[in-house]
Design a protein around this motif. Structure first.
Motif, PDB file in Angstrom:
ATOM      1  N   ARG A 471     -10.869  -3.700  -3.133  1.00  0.00           N
ATOM      2  CA  ARG A 471     -10.175  -3.982  -1.874  1.00  0.00           C
ATOM      3  C   ARG A 471     -10.592  -5.359  -1.324  1.00  0.00           C
ATOM      4  O   ARG A 471      -9.754  -6.141  -0.868  1.00  0.00           O
ATOM      5  N   ASP A 475      -8.051  -8.566  -0.847  1.00  0.00           N
ATOM      6  CA  ASP A 475      -7.857  -9.166   0.469  1.00  0.00           C
ATOM      7  C   ASP A 475      -8.177 -10.657   0.431  1.00  0.00           C
ATOM      8  O   ASP A 475      -7.440 -11.482   1.005  1.00  0.00           O
ATOM      9  N   GLU A 489      -1.783  -6.725   3.929  1.00  0.00           N
ATOM     10  CA  GLU A 489      -2.258  -5.351   4.123  1.00  0.00           C
ATOM     11  C   GLU A 489      -1.603  -4.404   3.117  1.00  0.00           C
ATOM     12  O   GLU A 489      -2.273  -3.530   2.558  1.00  0.00           O
ATOM     13  N   LEU A 490      -0.300  -4.591   2.879  1.00  0.00           N
ATOM     14  CA  LEU A 490       0.380  -3.734   1.908  1.00  0.00           C
ATOM     15  C   LEU A 490      -0.179  -3.964   0.503  1.00  0.00           C
ATOM     16  O   LEU A 490      -0.357  -3.013  -0.273  1.00  0.00           O
ATOM     17  N   VAL A 492      -3.217  -4.976  -0.299  1.00  0.00           N
ATOM     18  CA  VAL A 492      -4.557  -4.395  -0.395  1.00  0.00           C
ATOM     19  C   VAL A 492      -4.469  -2.880  -0.514  1.00  0.00           C
ATOM     20  O   VAL A 492      -5.218  -2.256  -1.299  1.00  0.00           O
ATOM     21  N   LEU A 493      -3.550  -2.251   0.237  1.00  0.00           N
ATOM     22  CA  LEU A 493      -3.397  -0.797   0.156  1.00  0.00           C
ATOM     23  C   LEU A 493      -2.947  -0.382  -1.242  1.00  0.00           C
ATOM     24  O   LEU A 493      -3.472   0.593  -1.812  1.00  0.00           O
ATOM     25  N   ALA A 494      -1.989  -1.094  -1.810  1.00  0.00           N
ATOM     26  CA  ALA A 494      -1.519  -0.762  -3.146  1.00  0.00           C
ATOM     27  C   ALA A 494      -2.629  -0.915  -4.174  1.00  0.00           C
ATOM     28  O   ALA A 494      -2.818  -0.063  -5.066  1.00  0.00           O
ATOM     29  N   SER A 496      -5.819  -0.667  -3.680  1.00  0.00           N
ATOM     30  CA  SER A 496      -6.790   0.401  -3.463  1.00  0.00           C
ATOM     31  C   SER A 496      -6.322   1.704  -4.083  1.00  0.00           C
ATOM     32  O   SER A 496      -7.108   2.400  -4.751  1.00  0.00           O
ATOM     33  N   GLU A 497      -5.056   2.074  -3.882  1.00  0.00           N
ATOM     34  CA  GLU A 497      -4.543   3.338  -4.420  1.00  0.00           C
ATOM     35  C   GLU A 497      -4.506   3.314  -5.943  1.00  0.00           C
ATOM     36  O   GLU A 497      -4.842   4.299  -6.610  1.00  0.00           O
ATOM     37  N   GLY A 547      -1.482   9.259  -4.256  1.00  0.00           N
ATOM     38  CA  GLY A 547      -1.640   7.822  -4.504  1.00  0.00           C
ATOM     39  C   GLY A 547      -0.372   7.162  -5.008  1.00  0.00           C
ATOM     40  O   GLY A 547       0.078   6.145  -4.453  1.00  0.00           O
ATOM     41  N   ILE A 550       2.381   7.064  -2.409  1.00  0.00           N
ATOM     42  CA  ILE A 550       2.168   6.014  -1.412  1.00  0.00           C
ATOM     43  C   ILE A 550       2.604   4.656  -1.973  1.00  0.00           C
ATOM     44  O   ILE A 550       3.297   3.874  -1.305  1.00  0.00           O
ATOM     45  N   ILE A 554       5.660   2.136  -0.421  1.00  0.00           N
ATOM     46  CA  ILE A 554       5.445   0.840   0.221  1.00  0.00           C
ATOM     47  C   ILE A 554       5.897  -0.338  -0.642  1.00  0.00           C
ATOM     48  O   ILE A 554       6.159  -1.427  -0.116  1.00  0.00           O
TER      49      ILE A 554
END
Length: 582
Positions: A471, A475, A489-490, A492-494, A496-497, A547, A550, A554
């Motif tokens: 992550r 970022d 942010e999107l 980083v979220l992707a 991470s999952e 995961g 999500i 997104i």
């Protein structure tokens, strides 16, 4: 042909005069000098008198004794030429009853001796004695006057086929030498072949319609507009064979696979016509379906091999399939009996990619293999069909060498390279085979453009502690690429999952890769386990299974594939604001 043979007289009948034997108003027919001397009676003998005479009947009254029975001359000069001595054959009456147009001319300027009624009906009445160039203009229009000169000089008949006359009908004209006048003549006869000509025209029209239908079918099955990947410039050109050649089954396609990867395919179905074009369309559709599975090239060809055998066991096709991966800077390829791919590096050196090359599609019983080759920025490749290089009487690899030489000097955009290669290999509109050419270029970018094409990677080592490192890495990279906060942010979220999913269900080695182009952000995680994830609906009480859902929610798109060396890759993409699709 001697018309004197056509006018024998009955024994004891008076001799016909030359005017009576001739054509209507025609120049008298000439006999050979020896024949005239043998046929004319001796001086002082009445030609109309009874050949036997009183002396022949046992009485006196003649000084000249009658001929001996075994030496008497023939009563009919045509009897020894296969003519019944009891039949009179008037030439003008015989030719006049023929339904075919007939004209007789004589002399070096082809003066009219005779035309029959059928000739007059087609071309109009003609006056005897006038030269053909003035009085028979139709012969000049039909191109027969030079032919008649040849016949008169050589004494050999000549024929011209299917000439259209003023009555709109078609005739085959035959010019034959004849003995007429002192310098000889020519008999011009015409045979009506209108029905045959019309039947041939209908057949040609049907063949043209069939070819046009095959070309239209093939062009409709080829991509109207090529997909343009982010990292490659591509162009293709298809040229059907000449008008006398039936269309073949050449085809090509460019397929974007996701995560920046692109598949290029080119093939050639053996045979011609609508059937070859239809088989080509089925194979191209199947390739697009198999490519969406993101399989390695050799697995795609193996699936196509089984399909080709099902479509038509007697139909053979060749195919080359290649996948470009910008992360690795390489081209993964496989071939099923197709001509070799040519690759030119940034320095202009051309290499021929001969291996691996398996049997053609539809042969069955063989396994195909994939291979890799470097394809860094500055590289260009050309995929083509054998119509570009194959010539009668020439080894096909001589054509490959000629193409390599032309490719080494063919610079410019891919579309320009396509045109230059086709011209350099001598392919014209009358070429006897279909030609398909596909050129792809991985361009070198200047500093300003290179800023829009960047990549970064992180090896995921250790256990669960790799997730926070991933992550933080994502970022920092996205911030350095100056992405908007929401997109960062999107991303980083992707990341991470996907990393969490790989840590839980995958196996080492694991790697996180980030890549941006001028149109999209790509997040990809690879690991050593080849089990592909699938999206499922998690129940409210489930702790796992959310995961991939999500990520799919997104991201603009997502997918997974098995990697060539074993393992898998799971990826997702985000469209960049203002990124125009080319």
């Amino acid at each position: 042909m001697n018309f004197t043979r056509w006018s024998p007289r009955l024994p004891g009948s008076p001799r016909r005069t030359a005017a009576a034997r001739g054509f209507r108003g025609a120049v008298p027919t000439a006999r050979r000098q020896g024949r005239r001397a043998a046929a004319e009676p001796p001086p002082g003998v009445d030609p109309d008198a009874d050949p036997a005479g009183p002396a022949g009947r046992g009485g006196g009254g003649g000084d000249a004794p009658g001929p001996e029975p075994d030496t008497a001359p023939a009563a009919n000069p045509g009897a020894d030429r296969g003519v019944d001595p009891g039949v009179e054959l008037p030439v003008s009456a015989t030719l006049g009853r023929l339904p075919a147009p007939v004209a007789v001319v004589h002399g070096p300027d082809h003066r009219i001796a005779y035309v029959n009624d059928a000739y007059a009906a087609v071309f109009g009445a003609r006056s005897p004695g006038a030269p053909a160039r003035d009085a028979l203009p139709e012969l000049a229009e039909l191109g027969l006057l030079p032919l008649m000169d040849q016949v008169l000089r050589s004494g050999t008949p000549r024929t011209v086929k299917a000439r259209r006359a003023p009555d709109t009908r078609s005739y085959t004209f035959t010019c034959s030498p004849i003995d007429v006048g002192e310098s000889g003549g020519v008999l011009v006869s015409a045979a009506d072949v209108t029905d045959q000509v019309e039947a041939a025209e209908r057949l040609r029209a049907g063949e043209r319609l069939q070819r046009e239908a095959a070309v239209a079918l093939q062009r409709s099955l080829l991509p109207e507009k090529l997909e343009h990947p982010d990292d490659l410039r591509v162009a293709a050109k298809y040229q059907p064979g000449g008008t006398d050649a039936a269309v073949g089954g050449d085809w090509y396609d460019v397929i974007t696979l996701g995560a920046g990867r692109t598949a290029m395919v080119i093939g050639d179905v053996m045979g011609r016509g609508v059937r070859a074009a239809a088989v080509m369309g089925q194979l191209r559709t199947a390739v697009r379906a198999y490519a969406r599975l993101d399989l390695p090239p050799h697995e795609v060809l193996q699936l196509l091999d089984g399909l080709a055998a099902e479509i038509d066991p007697n139909q053979i096709a060749t195919c080359a399939y290649a996948v470009h991966d910008p992360h690795e800077g390489r081209l993964v390829h496989a071939s099923a009996g197709h001509v070799p791919i040519l690759v030119r590096d940034a320095e202009g050196t051309v290499r021929r990619v001969d291996e691996p090359n398996g049997p053609p599609l539809g042969a069955g019983g063989w396994s195909h293999t994939s291979a890799e080759l470097p394809f860094p920025p500055g590289s260009t490749a050309v995929l083509y069909t054998d119509g570009l290089i194959e010539r009668r009487g020439q080894d096909i690899y001589e054509g490959v060498s000629a193409l390599a030489t032309a490719f080494a000097g063919a610079t410019g955009a891919p579309g320009v390279v396509c045109d230059r290669l086709i011209r350099s290999l001598g392919v014209t509109a009358e070429h006897d085979d279909d030609v398909a050419v596909l050129v792809l270029e991985h361009p070198l970018r200047d500093d300003g453009e290179a800023e829009l094409f960047r990549g970064a990677a992180l090896d995921l080592l250790g256990g669960v502690e790799a997730a926070p490192r991933a992550r933080a890495f994502a970022d920092g990279v996205l911030a350095s690429w100056r992405f908007p906060a929401e997109l960062r942010e999107l991303g980083v979220l992707a990341a991470s999952e996907l990393v969490a999913n790989s840590l839980q269900h995958g196996s080492p080695p694991m790697r996180l890769r980030l890549r941006r182009t001028d149109r999209r952000l790509i997040v990809e995680v690879t690991d050593g386990d080849d089990r592909l994830p699938r999206r499922r609906q998690a129940a409210p009480g489930d702790e796992n299974g959310r995961g991939i859902s999500i990520v799919a929610t997104i991201a603009s798109s997502w997918g997974s594939r098995r990697t060539l060396g074993g393992g898998k890759a799971v990826w997702c993409e985000f469209a960049l604001p203002g990124g125009a699709n080319r």
